[in-house]
Enzyme design. Structure first.
Site, PDB file in Angstrom:
ATOM      1  CG  ASP A   1      42.781  36.820  38.643  1.00 17.86           C
ATOM      2  OD1 ASP A   1      43.893  36.919  38.090  1.00 17.86           O
ATOM      3  OD2 ASP A   1      42.126  37.810  39.026  1.00 17.86           O
TER       4      ASP A   1
ATOM      5  CG  ASP B   1      41.052  41.444  39.214  1.00 15.65           C
ATOM      6  OD1 ASP B   1      41.265  40.647  38.290  1.00 15.65           O
ATOM      7  OD2 ASP B   1      41.890  41.702  40.099  1.00 15.65           O
TER       8      ASP B   1
END
Length: 165
Positions: free
Chosen positions: A139, A121
């Site tokens: 995501d 991330d």
């Protein structure tokens, strides 16, 4: 028709996700730098911040054991199988694209989990001292896909009595 639309979209999301993660790890080398400030407008900003997410959404169910990451990957692949079945029966373009985005994103995060033991991330938006959860392309595709499915369910014109079986 829905598979012909949704599967290429899923492949495109998967490719964008994996290319962005490759760039973050291998070109920018974000794990060594931790953070790169891209936009700083005082109270609002966008940074690239390295986070290894060992859980699922918002870091829930985090764990470090190999069985944990394999279990989460198997669970995600089972969900992908159900989504593929749904995609094959999608009734419109929006649903096909939404499901394709979710599928591509889920597979992108499964690849990370199996390769690295965690999901890469890096996108970090901030407003004042508030930071949204750090996320990635996969995501974003999953969240936007779910939002599109909800919008489709809520706002698609209803069937008439003659169409209802």
């Amino acid at each position: 028709m829905s598979l012909k639309l949704g599967l290429p979209f899923a492949a495109g999301i998967l490719a964008a996700d994996q290319i962005s993660k490759w760039w973050i790890l291998e070109v920018l080398r974000l794990p060594e730098r931790f953070q790169v400030r891209l936009v700083d407008l005082g109270a609002v900003g966008f940074d690239l911040t390295m986070v290894w997410n060992r859980g699922v959404t918002f870091g829930l169910l985090a764990g470090d054991s190999p069985w944990h990451r394999i279990g989460l990957a198997v669970l995600a692949l089972a969900v992908v199988a159900l989504l593929l079945r749904w995609l094959a029966r999608a009734e419109n373009r929006l649903s096909a694209l939404a499901l394709g985005g979710i599928i591509g994103g889920a597979i992108g995060n499964v690849i990370d989990r199996l390769r690295f033991g965690a999901v890469v991330d890096f996108a970090d938006f901030r407003i004042g001292s508030f930071h949204w959860y750090v996320f990635n392309v996969a995501d974003a595709a999953i969240v936007l896909g779910v939002a599109a499915l909800i919008a489709d369910a809520l706002f698609r014109p209803g069937r008439t009595a003659k169409e209802t079986p």
